[in-house]
Design a protein around this motif. Structure first.
Motif, PDB file in Angstrom:
ATOM      1  N   VAL A  80       1.478  -8.842  -0.989  1.00  0.00           N
ATOM      2  CA  VAL A  80       0.308  -8.242  -1.640  1.00  0.00           C
ATOM      3  C   VAL A  80       0.230  -6.776  -1.211  1.00  0.00           C
ATOM      4  O   VAL A  80       0.168  -6.468  -0.028  1.00  0.00           O
ATOM      5  CB  VAL A  80      -0.982  -8.992  -1.270  1.00  0.00           C
ATOM      6  CG1 VAL A  80      -2.186  -8.314  -1.898  1.00  0.00           C
ATOM      7  CG2 VAL A  80      -0.896 -10.440  -1.713  1.00  0.00           C
ATOM      8  N   ASN A  81       0.242  -5.871  -2.197  1.00  0.00           N
ATOM      9  CA  ASN A  81       0.279  -4.434  -1.917  1.00  0.00           C
ATOM     10  C   ASN A  81      -1.064  -3.737  -2.042  1.00  0.00           C
ATOM     11  O   ASN A  81      -1.312  -2.737  -1.374  1.00  0.00           O
ATOM     12  CB  ASN A  81       1.258  -3.745  -2.874  1.00  0.00           C
ATOM     13  CG  ASN A  81       2.681  -4.198  -2.668  1.00  0.00           C
ATOM     14  OD1 ASN A  81       3.145  -4.328  -1.544  1.00  0.00           O
ATOM     15  ND2 ASN A  81       3.387  -4.462  -3.762  1.00  0.00           N
ATOM     16  N   SER A  82      -1.931  -4.222  -2.910  1.00  0.00           N
ATOM     17  CA  SER A  82      -3.173  -3.498  -3.177  1.00  0.00           C
ATOM     18  C   SER A  82      -4.266  -4.480  -3.586  1.00  0.00           C
ATOM     19  O   SER A  82      -3.979  -5.534  -4.166  1.00  0.00           O
ATOM     20  CB  SER A  82      -2.956  -2.459  -4.284  1.00  0.00           C
ATOM     21  OG  SER A  82      -4.134  -1.736  -4.556  1.00  0.00           O
ATOM     22  N   VAL A  83      -5.488  -4.127  -3.260  1.00  0.00           N
ATOM     23  CA  VAL A  83      -6.668  -4.914  -3.634  1.00  0.00           C
ATOM     24  C   VAL A  83      -7.727  -3.953  -4.153  1.00  0.00           C
ATOM     25  O   VAL A  83      -7.793  -2.799  -3.722  1.00  0.00           O
ATOM     26  CB  VAL A  83      -7.218  -5.717  -2.431  1.00  0.00           C
ATOM     27  CG1 VAL A  83      -6.288  -6.855  -2.056  1.00  0.00           C
ATOM     28  CG2 VAL A  83      -7.433  -4.799  -1.229  1.00  0.00           C
ATOM     29  N   ALA A 124      -6.694   0.740 -13.650  1.00  0.00           N
ATOM     30  CA  ALA A 124      -5.315   1.187 -13.833  1.00  0.00           C
ATOM     31  C   ALA A 124      -4.434   0.527 -12.789  1.00  0.00           C
ATOM     32  O   ALA A 124      -4.882   0.199 -11.681  1.00  0.00           O
ATOM     33  CB  ALA A 124      -5.226   2.706 -13.724  1.00  0.00           C
ATOM     34  N   SER A 125      -3.161   0.345 -13.143  1.00  0.00           N
ATOM     35  CA  SER A 125      -2.193  -0.249 -12.223  1.00  0.00           C
ATOM     36  C   SER A 125      -0.924   0.583 -12.222  1.00  0.00           C
ATOM     37  O   SER A 125      -0.486   1.089 -13.258  1.00  0.00           O
ATOM     38  CB  SER A 125      -1.879  -1.690 -12.626  1.00  0.00           C
ATOM     39  OG  SER A 125      -1.382  -1.756 -13.957  1.00  0.00           O
ATOM     40  N   LEU A 156       2.159  -1.793  -7.253  1.00  0.00           N
ATOM     41  CA  LEU A 156       1.901  -1.109  -5.979  1.00  0.00           C
ATOM     42  C   LEU A 156       0.447  -0.736  -5.751  1.00  0.00           C
ATOM     43  O   LEU A 156       0.004  -0.657  -4.607  1.00  0.00           O
ATOM     44  CB  LEU A 156       2.759   0.157  -5.883  1.00  0.00           C
ATOM     45  CG  LEU A 156       4.271  -0.049  -5.993  1.00  0.00           C
ATOM     46  CD1 LEU A 156       4.987   1.287  -5.871  1.00  0.00           C
ATOM     47  CD2 LEU A 156       4.773  -1.024  -4.932  1.00  0.00           C
ATOM     48  N   HIS A 157      -0.302  -0.479  -6.828  1.00  0.00           N
ATOM     49  CA  HIS A 157      -1.660   0.030  -6.614  1.00  0.00           C
ATOM     50  C   HIS A 157      -2.557  -0.313  -7.788  1.00  0.00           C
ATOM     51  O   HIS A 157      -2.103  -0.412  -8.938  1.00  0.00           O
ATOM     52  CB  HIS A 157      -1.636   1.552  -6.424  1.00  0.00           C
ATOM     53  CG  HIS A 157      -2.973   2.138  -6.100  1.00  0.00           C
ATOM     54  ND1 HIS A 157      -3.739   2.815  -7.033  1.00  0.00           N
ATOM     55  CD2 HIS A 157      -3.697   2.129  -4.961  1.00  0.00           C
ATOM     56  CE1 HIS A 157      -4.860   3.206  -6.463  1.00  0.00           C
ATOM     57  NE2 HIS A 157      -4.868   2.807  -5.217  1.00  0.00           N
ATOM     58  N   LEU A 158      -3.853  -0.506  -7.482  1.00  0.00           N
ATOM     59  CA  LEU A 158      -4.884  -0.794  -8.483  1.00  0.00           C
ATOM     60  C   LEU A 158      -6.075   0.120  -8.235  1.00  0.00           C
ATOM     61  O   LEU A 158      -6.420   0.416  -7.085  1.00  0.00           O
ATOM     62  CB  LEU A 158      -5.345  -2.253  -8.390  1.00  0.00           C
ATOM     63  CG  LEU A 158      -4.299  -3.336  -8.636  1.00  0.00           C
ATOM     64  CD1 LEU A 158      -4.810  -4.685  -8.137  1.00  0.00           C
ATOM     65  CD2 LEU A 158      -3.945  -3.420 -10.110  1.00  0.00           C
TER      66      LEU A 158
END
Length: 644
Positions: free
Chosen positions: A590-593, A154-155, A142-144
């Protein structure tokens, strides 16, 4: 000139180009056998013209205009004359605008030295080459987030773990924390503190009777110990760091059916030191919410980091700002008349003039007049129960809200910090950005604990700035220097009227990218619409975007209620030219970049396919492979990456 153009048309045929190149090569190669292997970006001083030119430079220029950039670089290696024409600035300006499809109203980037090098920069430094895929998560990622040094990232995932990675040439897993041990459903957001010693992790907490709210955990990066846990409601407040040891969380208190107040708290990360002499929590702000709205997605902008020039050039008209301490920018209106419409509608209602006027006594008189009009049937049209609740809450809050401190207006030389969040006033969909300055005495948990510094009749805090997007906000991100705020939104129909706060207007399929200068509080750029999304209001969710020095990485609102993926790509846009430079493919949404903060040619993308992909620029990949150079293969290596 017409004769030159006619000759250019004749010779522009690729067969004639090949014949001319072969003729020149046969003349030159016996004398200069290495000219064809020289660096196409360097000055080929070894090339000399043998004999008189076959064609004058003007005709060669007209011919080269019909070629693409690959062929122009190729013919530039034939001889010195052709090389000089192939490096002509006017030629590469035409190639640049043609290839990247940039509006000719947009000037060249102010930091660019030449059109030739600017073409190469956009072609060679975009992180669009997949170099590694990380599959250690077993559910949607979900997030980076990167550490400030760039050494770690972190992920967060639906598998309820937060993983910390070593960012080396070959990325490796450093640590994994399972938050299911603390009754979490999943982890959704993470952020490193300013000295990279602590990691904030935000997730969804399952409480009694399966009720869910948010919770924030703080993890030490020295030994990966869990230092503290803080409740966070609603969970999409996410939370953020204010400084090295203090973080911001939220809480939501219901006042009525569609009226509430959001309280933002300052928490000490080391709550194990709690004692009767040390405060570990302090209330920052208490803000009223109307029409089922609430505060979400908090972030802190540090004005002391304004160290970049005005890279967002004003080649488009900038919106004017007001001079009042409470600044409101309505991006959905085109004129002052439209901006006055809500005020005019309010003034037609009995008792509403008191709400527009200042002063506590006037507001209380206005509320009494409003209730008298209501009871005696003078209210036309008749208000619904929700409209009545909202109107009473507005009139009550008028005399119960602490005004903004006029002494704290923006100044040029100031180390201010702004708290930025999404909010609203018309419906539950986030359609406004609230900005509140955090004063120096508020940046520590020392001092009054529960807002004791305010008067007893001041229940709420007012906002310093409100930016109305006139649409559903679906993403927000700050530039590296914290000067520019990038906002993704899907606009509402023009002149729409919201009669029921629980039924927001339909949102556009196109996604807009707005850019606001936090130094001037103006919108400085609205990018062209990039791609489409088809989810309605109640099914789209917040999508994280990231901003580097030159680029913006974003992903669309992509998941429908039925689970169908609308788009399986991340997008890289240029901040200056407003153009999409690359599409980064995954097998699912794609949730996060996330860009590396120290190397914008490194990008990470996270997806519902449970993977994290690592992308590097063609130039970086070429450098990493330079141990075994192959001159002919590397000759046009920056052109080998075909445009998506």
């Amino acid at each position: 000139m017409s004769m030159h153009i006619a000759v250019a048309h004749f010779f522009a045929n690729k067969m004639w180009i090949q014949i001319l190149c072969l003729h020149r090569a046969l003349v030159i190669i016996p004398t200069f056998p290495l000219c064809l292997f020289s660096d196409p970006f360097g000055d080929n001083d070894s090339m000399d013209v043998v004999g008189s030119p076959l064609l004058p430079d003007s005709i060669l220029y007209e011919i080269f205009l019909y070629l693409d950039h690959i062929d122009v670089l190729s013919v530039g290696l034939v001889c010195q004359q052709w090389h000089a024409v192939a490096r002509d600035e006017f030629l590469w300006k035409e190639l640049f605008y043609r290839y990247y499809r940039v509006s000719r109203e947009v000037p060249r980037h102010p930091a660019a030295v030449s059109w030739y090098e600017e073409f190469q920069r956009l072609y060679d430094t975009i992180p669009c080459v997949e170099v590694q895929t990380l599959r250690e998560h077993n559910d949607q990622v979900l997030h980076l987030s990167f550490s400030h040094s760039g050494y770690l990232f972190a992920s967060c995932s639906k598998d309820c773990t937060v993983k910390i990675w070593n960012n080396e040439l070959a990325i490796s897993l450093l640590h994994s924390s399972n938050m299911r041990l603390y009754n979490w459903s999943y982890t959704q957001f993470s952020q490193f503190n300013s000295d990279d010693s602590l990691l904030l992790v935000s997730g969804v907490f399952v409480g009694p009777r399966n009720s869910s709210s948010g919770e924030i955990a703080v993890i030490s990066l020295e030994n990966f110990a869990l230092l503290s846990r803080v409740r966070n409601k609603p969970y999409d407040v996410f939370g953020c760091w204010l400084n090295e040891t203090n973080l911001i969380s939220g809480n939501l208190h219901r006042i009525g059916h569609i009226t509430s107040c959001s309280v933002l708290w300052l928490n000490n990360a080391f709550q194990g030191i709690e004692s009767e002499n040390v405060n570990v929590v302090k209330r920052l702000f208490k803000i009223q919410n109307l029409n089922a709205s609430s505060i979400r997605t908090v972030m802190v902008a540090d004005c002391s980091r304004y160290d970049a020039p005005d890279l967002l050039l004003d080649y488009k008209e900038q919106l004017a700002t007001t001079t009042s301490p409470y600044q409101h920018f309505d991006l959905g209106s085109e004129s002052e008349e439209e901006e006055e419409k809500p005020k005019q509608r309010l003034m037609r209602e009995p008792g509403a003039q008191a709400f527009l006027d200042g002063g506590s006594g006037t507001s209380e008189d206005g509320l009494q007049q409003f209730l008298d009009d209501l009871l005696e049937g003078r209210m036309k049209p008749v208000m619904s129960e929700r409209e009545l609740e909202t109107k009473v809450a507005e009139l009550l809050a008028r005399s119960r809200t602490k005004p903004p401190e006029l002494t704290q207006l923006p100044t040029e030389a100031s180390n201010k910090k702004y708290l930025i969040f999404t909010t609203g006033c018309l419906t539950y969909s986030p359609h406004q950005i609230g900005i509140k300055q955090i004063l120096p005495h508020q940046m520590t948990t020392a001092g009054p604990v529960l807002g004791e510094e305010r008067r007893s009749d001041e229940f709420f805090d007012s906002l310093d700035h409100v930016i109305d997007i006139h649409g559903h906000i679906i993403g927000m991100g700050l530039s590296p220097d914290h000067r520019y705020l990038y906002v993704n939104s899907r606009s509402w129909p023009r002149d729409c009227v919201i009669s029921d706060p629980m039924q927001p207007p339909p949102i556009a399929e196109e996604i807009d990218l707005h850019v606001f200068d936090l130094k001037t509080m103006k919108e400085v750029k609205r990018a062209l619409r990039a791609h489409r999304a088809y989810t309605p209001n109640d099914e789209c969710f917040f999508i994280f975007l990231d901003v580097s020095r030159d680029f913006v990485a974003r992903c669309p609102v992509v998941l429908s209620f039925l689970g169908g993926a609308e788009d399986r790509h991340g997008y890289i846009w240029d901040r200056h030219y407003n153009i999409c430079l690359a599409k980064l493919q995954h097998d699912d949404v794609v949730n996060s970049v996330a860009f590396s903060p120290v190397e914008q040619e490194l990008l990470l993308t996270a997806s519902d396919d449970a993977s994290i992909k690592v992308w590097r620029s063609p130039r970086t990949v070429r450098i990493c492979q330079a141990r075994k150079p192959k001159p002919r293969r590397l000759l046009f290596s920056w052109l080998m990456n075909q445009k998506s």
